[in-house]
Scaffold this active site. Structure first.
Site, mmCIF file in Angstrom:
data_model
loop_
_atom_site.group_PDB
_atom_site.id
_atom_site.type_symbol
_atom_site.label_atom_id
_atom_site.label_comp_id
_atom_site.label_asym_id
_atom_site.label_seq_id
_atom_site.Cartn_x
_atom_site.Cartn_y
_atom_site.Cartn_z
ATOM 1 N N GLY C 208 0.813 -1.218 0.000
ATOM 2 C CA GLY C 208 0.000 0.000 0.000
ATOM 3 C C GLY C 208 0.839 1.257 0.000
ATOM 4 O O GLY C 208 2.030 1.226 -0.323
ATOM 5 N N LEU C 234 -3.386 -5.177 -6.025
ATOM 6 C CA LEU C 234 -2.265 -4.259 -5.848
ATOM 7 C C LEU C 234 -1.189 -4.858 -4.922
ATOM 8 O O LEU C 234 -1.504 -5.342 -3.841
ATOM 9 C CB LEU C 234 -2.806 -2.954 -5.237
ATOM 10 C CG LEU C 234 -1.802 -1.817 -5.070
ATOM 11 C CD1 LEU C 234 -1.307 -1.340 -6.409
ATOM 12 C CD2 LEU C 234 -2.452 -0.687 -4.303
ATOM 13 N N ASP C 235 0.059 -4.803 -5.323
ATOM 14 C CA ASP C 235 1.201 -5.246 -4.507
ATOM 15 C C ASP C 235 1.151 -6.738 -4.176
ATOM 16 O O ASP C 235 1.851 -7.207 -3.278
ATOM 17 C CB ASP C 235 1.303 -4.451 -3.193
ATOM 18 C CG ASP C 235 1.467 -2.964 -3.424
ATOM 19 O OD1 ASP C 235 2.017 -2.595 -4.469
ATOM 20 O OD2 ASP C 235 1.052 -2.181 -2.566
ATOM 21 N N GLU C 236 0.309 -7.485 -4.899
ATOM 22 C CA GLU C 236 0.177 -8.910 -4.613
ATOM 23 C C GLU C 236 0.704 -9.781 -5.754
ATOM 24 O O GLU C 236 0.590 -10.997 -5.701
ATOM 25 C CB GLU C 236 -1.298 -9.264 -4.355
ATOM 26 C CG GLU C 236 -1.879 -8.686 -3.086
ATOM 27 C CD GLU C 236 -1.313 -9.335 -1.844
ATOM 28 O OE1 GLU C 236 -0.950 -10.526 -1.898
ATOM 29 O OE2 GLU C 236 -1.217 -8.638 -0.814
#
Lengths: 291, 291, 291, 291
Positions: C208, C234-236
């Site tokens: 995040g 997101l960011d995964e």
């Protein structure tokens, strides 16, 4: 080197002149500063200092003790600081808590034996018999304290026993060397000494159980280890030291576990060393480490 | 933050009370110490200190200048120290020496542009025209000074020109950003400012030319880079910073060269940053770096 | 080196003999294997291989293209593999997405200029005008596409424009060089090419926004950067590369940010290099990186 | 996993088709390749390969032995390679040479005990009695062999004894765990097995005695350790593994020594592990390490 040194750790509200007054106080009373390091948190306006000096009468434990007390008085009353003073001729005593996993256990004991720590392992407490024979080969008292389920009378008894033994051995710090039980908030409070834990991940990633399995599942390219002070919130305590090691897609969970052991050993040992050398101040769930 | 800070670097014979006297002097004149760090060489009995403070009248450059001079006087006369005082509002000026290799050149200029340095690149001197256009796109004056063979009149002329330009631009430090010429002892002396060089090996291993070829031939498993102050003995000057990167049998010389560029950039940048922040003291061909 | 090489990436159900059949196919048709690396996931029974070879007629792009197609046919039909074949004489084209932050932008372009990538930056797309002038000094087309709020018609238009430009420039991969907008699942799908992102933390820690602020607040002793393929979460996405840098209590958020920039640059560049060299296979949200 | 695996290390003149022929030979005889990795030296035109497979009849040591021999025959005669084949069910035997320094000694034995090595410590040979009691607590035979001055009859006798014991214990590799004696060229030859040494510096920097003193005197910012095969030229043998640790001006020689111990342990252990897993090929005084 037979000269006794005093080490003071100070923290409190920042204001001009603290450095001058601390060093002035020591100098005027004939002390010789060997190291002095300080830090300000510019947002919180907190001042932190570690100062190490040789007082006059440095060959007398009693007079050094008195001088340390005088310094603590001065820093508390006149500077409004929280103070902790230790003497270099007083060797801190460690209680080592272990379960079955041997690598951190051996590592701490071999380093203690080699003189790497300003401290000695006073006793070993374990919830298993597994490491008794090894403990005895190091010549350290070993106590087996089985741990009952949370909330049980058994658990209460074992916590009582842990507290009793730590007092009996006059322990200054507890080291959890891959001890596989969570210490309750109550136990932490009753122990009345700092507790250092080693967690086998790069916190805050992979808190909780089976961090190497979590790391494998996520496909990270580095694994880590974190030494921290234990608090009531598991894996949430102030971080003392961390390190990582590179891994890749070929590394199975068991390979991560093996690689991780080297990290756990060196990270825990470094945290113990800094703690015993009075290099760590805690505030706001963070640490200031003067190294 | 418009307050001017003073930074003093001291070194000299160790004796009790220096810390107290330095902080006392500052405190009594209304200064507020922000950072103070010191070091003793226990064998050579040399004392080193870096102290950073806000003096009274911290909004007046003139008064701060005077206060810095007063401190230098005090430390020299009363403490027997060698002192260097700098003011935070005076921005050091860098002369960047380059040849044809562009990576350190761009790296230093982009960092300067991004505000990473307490300093500005005043001019670029090169023995080739290669990087002129790039230099101009950064808006920095570029001077082409061809270098003749050692002992030639041409060489003498070019050294004169280098010295003249460094004076004209009021340069405080020279940075050799993969400048492919050795600076003569005489030139180093005439420049009258420190000269920082980046060598593309982990010194003292692989001094001299073609270190990546040497590393490849020896089959090392790590390559390195070393930032150091240039002295008359090539690659023998006081080391400021070093770092390494892991390589293996698959890495050709050109791969080592490519990997090494990243090391050279970060190691040189760190050395420049520390120098510009007055964090480095040199003694006995070694450095004390307060960071 | 004018000889064309073919590089194949294979993955599929593991069974005996794949290595032999792949190398046998190449050898029998006169090819010369330069590199071959494979991996088995022992739990999932999946086989992965990267093989690089010089086919016969290695000076004819057309014949090499045909040979690559023949190999893909063979591996798909006879071995049941998913295959992707690339030719060394075809230079992949990159679309660089940027916002205002310049360090990764300059780093990617300077590395491309220095020949560090098997690929070229075809175009730069930005939601701000900030970097236009710099982009033009590198001689790369720059397109300003303002991004409206999610769900707005403006947003739809800008996504259409992003897709249109990536097609027009025949882009093979999108690199988000600190592009400060989240790509919607729909946009990711419509782009039809892989998207590489750099996140400024050691994922999964501090996913995040504002990861350096999070790191500072938690008091970690290492900061990190993570390059990964962008996915709808997101960011995964699958992690390609990660690295960390040591920090301590003295480092403010702005110092973490500065230190982190160096990590972001080298981690992103490494991920781009591996991707362009056809070294990465994705499965189960993880990557196999043959390096 | 009771299935026997065969591991072959090959090296020899490079030519097209070796990968195909090796994998074809294994596949046609019903073997299943688990890992295959190869390397070409593009300048010397030498080919290297490590291949690991499960042959048919993988539950029969005799048949696996025969299959390994058949492979060696094939690779030697038909491919012109030098070959070495090992069986996963045969556990290599280590002779540990030690003096008085205990850290690498304990580290190797604890790792062996923890199952970290595909190998067992068969015997410990020492020129001092110091570690006898510890050796016995691990249950490993300990032999004290005093070493006379070079050229003396005593020295000859002790070398004879070292050779005799290594043969008696059927040793496959000798590990010098901070053994403080130089092995003569003649002894190295007579031992007939590889000898792994740990040197406490980042070679080629600081070869010879007292490397931490040398490092301190030069003022380097990183210290290192190097594991290498011992050759007649002291500290000049093929490097297997290296690592470094950051130090600064505060670190005394004794602190470097303490820090270095951690490096020595992990670097030596890694080299031993790779050697025992048949991952290392030596050529031109360099190593190819397949990991």
């Amino acid at each position: 080197m037979s000269k006794i040194r005093l080490i003071a750790l100070l923290s409190g509200p920042d204001r001009p002149g603290i450095v001058a007054r601390v060093s002035g106080w020591i100098f005027e009373r004939g002390g010789n500063i060997l190291h002095a390091d300080q830090h300000q948190d510019p947002e919180e306006h907190i001042f932190f200092q570690r100062v190490e000096w040789v007082p006059t009468n440095s060959d007398s434990p009693e007079k050094c003790e008195a001088e340390g007390n005088a310094f603590a008085d001065f820093a508390t009353r006149e500077l409004g600081m929280k103070v902790q003073v230790s003497r270099s001729d007083v060797v801190p005593r460690i209680a080592l808590f272990v379960s079955k996993i041997p690598h951190c256990f051996h590592d701490v004991l071999l380093r203690a034996q080699a003189g790497e720590f300003h401290g000695e392992v006073a006793c070993i407490l374990s919830n298993h018999e597994t490491l008794r024979k090894s403990a005895e080969s190091y010549g350290i008292p070993f106590h087996h304290i089985p741990i009952g389920p949370r909330g049980s009378e058994e658990r209460e008894n074992s916590e009582n026993e842990q507290v009793r033994l730590c007092r009996e051995y006059q322990v200054d710090v507890v080291v959890l060397a891959r001890y596989m039980q969570v210490l309750s908030a109550e136990l932490l409070q009753r122990l009345e000494v700092p507790v250092i834990n080693i967690h086998h991940s790069f916190l805050p990633a992979f808190a909780g159980g089976k961090p190497y399995h979590q790391a494998y599942a996520r496909g990270v390219k580095l694994i880590g280890a974190t030494a921290h002070y234990a608090t009531a919130d598991l894996d949430e305590g102030p971080i003392i030291h961390q390190d990582v090691s590179r891994v890749n897609h070929r590394d199975s969970v068991s390979e991560l576990t093996r690689r991780g052991r080297d990290l756990e050993k060196t990270v825990l040992a470094q945290a113990i060393r800094w703690h015993l050398d009075s290099r760590i101040l805690v505030y706001h769930n963070k640490t200031v480490v003067f190294h």
